[in-house]
Design a protein around this motif. Structure first.
Motif, PDB file in Angstrom:
ATOM      1  N   PHE A  97      35.607 -41.812  52.049  1.00 35.15           N
ATOM      2  CA  PHE A  97      34.499 -42.095  52.853  1.00 35.15           C
ATOM      3  C   PHE A  97      33.262 -41.521  52.349  1.00 35.15           C
ATOM      4  CE2 PHE A  97      32.253 -42.329  56.851  1.00 35.15           C
ATOM      5  CZ  PHE A  97      32.519 -43.629  57.366  1.00 35.15           C
ATOM      6  N   SER A  98      33.446 -40.020  52.029  1.00 37.27           N
ATOM      7  CA  SER A  98      32.206 -39.625  51.662  1.00 37.27           C
ATOM      8  C   SER A  98      31.423 -40.161  50.470  1.00 37.27           C
ATOM      9  CB  SER A  98      32.344 -38.249  51.254  1.00 37.27           C
ATOM     10  OG  SER A  98      32.785 -37.548  52.244  1.00 37.27           O
ATOM     11  N   CYS A  99      32.747 -40.879  49.518  1.00 39.07           N
ATOM     12  CA  CYS A  99      31.774 -41.307  48.407  1.00 39.07           C
ATOM     13  C   CYS A  99      31.159 -42.598  48.637  1.00 39.07           C
ATOM     14  CB  CYS A  99      33.280 -41.885  47.098  1.00 39.07           C
ATOM     15  SG  CYS A  99      32.672 -42.476  45.766  1.00 39.07           S
ATOM     16  N   PHE A 100      31.815 -43.362  49.635  1.00 37.54           N
ATOM     17  CA  PHE A 100      31.157 -44.666  49.907  1.00 37.54           C
ATOM     18  C   PHE A 100      29.714 -44.446  50.777  1.00 37.54           C
ATOM     19  CE2 PHE A 100      30.419 -48.272  52.893  1.00 37.54           C
ATOM     20  CZ  PHE A 100      30.742 -49.235  52.085  1.00 37.54           C
ATOM     21  N   HIS A 101      29.918 -43.683  51.657  1.00 38.45           N
ATOM     22  CA  HIS A 101      28.585 -43.366  52.420  1.00 38.45           C
ATOM     23  C   HIS A 101      27.482 -42.870  51.647  1.00 38.45           C
ATOM     24  CE1 HIS A 101      26.273 -42.014  55.719  1.00 38.45           C
ATOM     25  NE2 HIS A 101      26.131 -40.791  55.187  1.00 38.45           N
ATOM     26  N   TYR A 102      27.903 -42.024  50.525  1.00 41.68           N
ATOM     27  CA  TYR A 102      26.809 -41.701  49.702  1.00 41.68           C
ATOM     28  C   TYR A 102      26.527 -42.387  48.479  1.00 41.68           C
ATOM     29  CZ  TYR A 102      26.828 -37.463  52.517  1.00 41.68           C
ATOM     30  OH  TYR A 102      26.802 -36.685  53.813  1.00 41.68           O
ATOM     31  N   SER A 103      27.465 -43.620  48.303  1.00 41.17           N
ATOM     32  CA  SER A 103      27.042 -44.382  47.200  1.00 41.17           C
ATOM     33  C   SER A 103      25.950 -45.065  46.820  1.00 41.17           C
ATOM     34  CB  SER A 103      28.372 -45.447  47.005  1.00 41.17           C
ATOM     35  OG  SER A 103      28.357 -46.151  45.946  1.00 41.17           O
ATOM     36  N   LYS A 104      25.382 -44.902  45.683  1.00 42.55           N
ATOM     37  CA  LYS A 104      24.211 -45.681  45.317  1.00 42.55           C
ATOM     38  C   LYS A 104      24.095 -46.630  44.311  1.00 42.55           C
ATOM     39  CE  LYS A 104      21.708 -41.818  46.894  1.00 42.55           C
ATOM     40  NZ  LYS A 104      21.067 -41.883  48.314  1.00 42.55           N
ATOM     41  N   GLU A 105      25.143 -47.087  44.241  1.00 44.70           N
ATOM     42  CA  GLU A 105      25.459 -48.368  43.396  1.00 44.70           C
ATOM     43  C   GLU A 105      25.171 -49.465  44.007  1.00 44.70           C
ATOM     44  OE1 GLU A 105      27.060 -48.364  40.320  1.00 44.70           O
ATOM     45  OE2 GLU A 105      26.715 -46.262  40.417  1.00 44.70           O
ATOM     46  N   ASP A 106      24.563 -50.505  43.196  1.00 40.98           N
ATOM     47  CA  ASP A 106      24.223 -51.790  43.735  1.00 40.98           C
ATOM     48  C   ASP A 106      25.288 -52.750  44.644  1.00 40.98           C
ATOM     49  OD1 ASP A 106      21.857 -51.818  42.401  1.00 40.98           O
ATOM     50  OD2 ASP A 106      22.428 -52.932  40.688  1.00 40.98           O
ATOM     51  N   VAL A 107      26.586 -52.355  44.201  1.00 41.35           N
ATOM     52  CA  VAL A 107      27.827 -52.842  45.171  1.00 41.35           C
ATOM     53  C   VAL A 107      28.189 -51.571  45.738  1.00 41.35           C
ATOM     54  CG1 VAL A 107      30.059 -53.939  45.230  1.00 41.35           C
ATOM     55  CG2 VAL A 107      28.270 -54.837  43.465  1.00 41.35           C
ATOM     56  N   SER A 153      31.458 -49.338  45.028  1.00 48.47           N
ATOM     57  CA  SER A 153      32.125 -49.693  43.657  1.00 48.47           C
ATOM     58  C   SER A 153      32.360 -48.534  42.683  1.00 48.47           C
ATOM     59  CB  SER A 153      31.344 -50.747  42.910  1.00 48.47           C
ATOM     60  OG  SER A 153      30.182 -50.313  42.456  1.00 48.47           O
ATOM     61  N   ASP A 154      31.802 -47.488  43.033  1.00 45.77           N
ATOM     62  CA  ASP A 154      32.071 -46.416  42.140  1.00 45.77           C
ATOM     63  C   ASP A 154      33.238 -45.399  42.862  1.00 45.77           C
ATOM     64  OD1 ASP A 154      30.121 -45.863  44.240  1.00 45.77           O
ATOM     65  OD2 ASP A 154      29.376 -44.024  43.141  1.00 45.77           O
ATOM     66  N   CYS A 155      33.886 -45.688  43.859  1.00 43.97           N
ATOM     67  CA  CYS A 155      34.662 -45.213  44.546  1.00 43.97           C
ATOM     68  C   CYS A 155      36.145 -45.615  44.546  1.00 43.97           C
ATOM     69  CB  CYS A 155      34.350 -44.969  46.098  1.00 43.97           C
ATOM     70  SG  CYS A 155      32.632 -44.607  46.224  1.00 43.97           S
ATOM     71  N   VAL A 156      36.366 -46.511  43.644  1.00 50.14           N
ATOM     72  CA  VAL A 156      37.913 -47.075  43.309  1.00 50.14           C
ATOM     73  C   VAL A 156      38.899 -45.841  43.272  1.00 50.14           C
ATOM     74  CG1 VAL A 156      39.128 -48.380  42.059  1.00 50.14           C
ATOM     75  CG2 VAL A 156      36.933 -49.072  42.636  1.00 50.14           C
ATOM     76  N   ASP A 157      38.499 -44.860  42.625  1.00 48.46           N
ATOM     77  CA  ASP A 157      39.648 -43.712  42.470  1.00 48.46           C
ATOM     78  C   ASP A 157      40.060 -42.877  43.553  1.00 48.46           C
ATOM     79  OD1 ASP A 157      39.722 -44.471  39.617  1.00 48.46           O
ATOM     80  OD2 ASP A 157      38.443 -42.969  39.076  1.00 48.46           O
ATOM     81  N   ALA A 205      40.377 -38.244  59.605  1.00 52.77           N
ATOM     82  CA  ALA A 205      39.963 -37.216  58.621  1.00 52.77           C
ATOM     83  C   ALA A 205      40.905 -35.826  58.723  1.00 52.77           C
ATOM     84  CB  ALA A 205      38.562 -36.782  59.104  1.00 52.77           C
ATOM     85  N   SER A 206      41.733 -36.145  59.988  1.00 53.50           N
ATOM     86  CA  SER A 206      42.359 -34.913  60.038  1.00 53.50           C
ATOM     87  C   SER A 206      43.983 -34.976  60.040  1.00 53.50           C
ATOM     88  CB  SER A 206      42.335 -34.263  61.765  1.00 53.50           C
ATOM     89  OG  SER A 206      42.738 -35.348  62.316  1.00 53.50           O
ATOM     90  N   GLY A 207      44.359 -36.251  59.646  1.00 55.70           N
ATOM     91  CA  GLY A 207      45.933 -36.641  59.209  1.00 55.70           C
ATOM     92  C   GLY A 207      46.331 -35.875  57.924  1.00 55.70           C
ATOM     93  N   PRO A 208      47.493 -36.379  57.502  1.00 51.82           N
ATOM     94  CA  PRO A 208      48.095 -35.810  56.402  1.00 51.82           C
ATOM     95  C   PRO A 208      47.390 -36.159  55.150  1.00 51.82           C
ATOM     96  CG  PRO A 208      49.774 -37.583  57.397  1.00 51.82           C
ATOM     97  CD  PRO A 208      48.442 -37.009  58.401  1.00 51.82           C
ATOM     98  N   CYS A 209      46.617 -37.410  55.376  1.00 53.34           N
ATOM     99  CA  CYS A 209      45.817 -37.779  54.229  1.00 53.34           C
ATOM    100  C   CYS A 209      44.233 -37.674  54.486  1.00 53.34           C
ATOM    101  CB  CYS A 209      46.082 -39.475  53.975  1.00 53.34           C
ATOM    102  SG  CYS A 209      47.727 -39.704  53.606  1.00 53.34           S
ATOM    103  N   GLY A 210      44.001 -36.721  55.173  1.00 56.53           N
ATOM    104  CA  GLY A 210      42.621 -36.548  55.647  1.00 56.53           C
ATOM    105  C   GLY A 210      41.596 -36.220  54.612  1.00 56.53           C
ATOM    106  N   GLY A 240      22.095 -36.919  58.380  1.00 56.64           N
ATOM    107  CA  GLY A 240      22.530 -37.915  57.332  1.00 56.64           C
ATOM    108  C   GLY A 240      23.787 -37.368  56.865  1.00 56.64           C
ATOM    109  N   ASP A 241      24.577 -36.420  57.464  1.00 54.35           N
ATOM    110  CA  ASP A 241      25.959 -36.034  57.215  1.00 54.35           C
ATOM    111  C   ASP A 241      26.907 -36.663  58.011  1.00 54.35           C
ATOM    112  OD1 ASP A 241      24.900 -33.994  55.418  1.00 54.35           O
ATOM    113  OD2 ASP A 241      25.262 -32.158  56.692  1.00 54.35           O
ATOM    114  N   ILE A 242      28.213 -36.679  57.679  1.00 55.12           N
ATOM    115  CA  ILE A 242      28.951 -37.444  58.234  1.00 55.12           C
ATOM    116  C   ILE A 242      29.701 -36.745  59.137  1.00 55.12           C
ATOM    117  CG2 ILE A 242      31.466 -38.576  58.041  1.00 55.12           C
ATOM    118  CD1 ILE A 242      30.520 -39.199  55.043  1.00 55.12           C
ATOM    119  N   ASN A 243      29.998 -37.265  60.561  1.00 58.12           N
ATOM    120  CA  ASN A 243      30.380 -36.258  61.504  1.00 58.12           C
ATOM    121  C   ASN A 243      31.952 -36.433  61.618  1.00 58.12           C
ATOM    122  OD1 ASN A 243      30.936 -35.117  63.958  1.00 58.12           O
ATOM    123  ND2 ASN A 243      29.891 -36.387  65.298  1.00 58.12           N
ATOM    124  N   TRP A 244      32.628 -35.551  61.056  1.00 60.24           N
ATOM    125  CA  TRP A 244      34.097 -35.780  60.771  1.00 60.24           C
ATOM    126  C   TRP A 244      34.857 -35.607  62.092  1.00 60.24           C
ATOM    127  CZ3 TRP A 244      35.016 -38.230  56.758  1.00 60.24           C
ATOM    128  CH2 TRP A 244      34.325 -38.049  55.554  1.00 60.24           C
TER     129      TRP A 244
END
Length: 137
Positions: free
Chosen positions: A72-82, A85-89, A60-65, A47-51
């Motif tokens: 991406f992790s926040c989105f993948h593991y998000s439990k929100e109904d939408v 939606s908890d990953c905006v920041d 995942a390895s660029g200057p903004c990796g 279930g982990d992300i393969n970076w």
């Protein structure tokens, strides 16, 4: 006669034709069938992300990796109904980072502005003007 010399970090090995005639005795290491990163796609069996997945296109390895991984992790593991939606920041931080590197991460708006306008309406009006001029003569 074969010999070897060192040039900086490089090691240069010269061999003779006779050296190539004898079979190699190098031992090849077989791929590890239990390698968790080998051919599993984006999500590993646990279930982990393969970076290392090529599907991420190096994001995942660029200057903004790190920002990408956080978003991406926040989105993948998000439990929100939408989902996400908890990953905006995290996505905002990633976007701000990407804006610092416009050559690596071009903005969609810039790409649209660079494309020429649709030439068909202009060509159609020119054709109409030509027909009108021909009809009036």
């Amino acid at each position: 006669m074969a010999y070897c010399r060192q040039e900086g970090k490089d090691r240069i090995i010269f061999v003779t034709k006779e050296d190539h005639e004898t079979p190699s005795n190098a031992e090849l290491v077989a791929d590890d069938p239990n390698d968790p990163y080998e051919e599993h796609g984006l999500i590993l069996p646990n279930g982990d992300i393969n970076w290392n997945c090529p599907c991420l296109g190096g994001m995942a390895s660029g200057p903004c990796g790190e920002q990408f991984k956080a978003a991406f992790s926040c989105f993948h593991y998000s439990k929100e109904d939408v989902k996400g939606s908890d990953c905006v920041d995290q996505f905002r931080a990633m976007q701000e980072c990407m804006q610092k590197y416009p050559d690596l991460y071009p903005q969609e708006e810039e790409e649209e502005e660079e494309q020429p306008a649709d030439p068909l309406p202009e060509a159609a009006s020119e054709a109409s003007a030509t027909k009108e001029a021909a009809a009036s003569s």
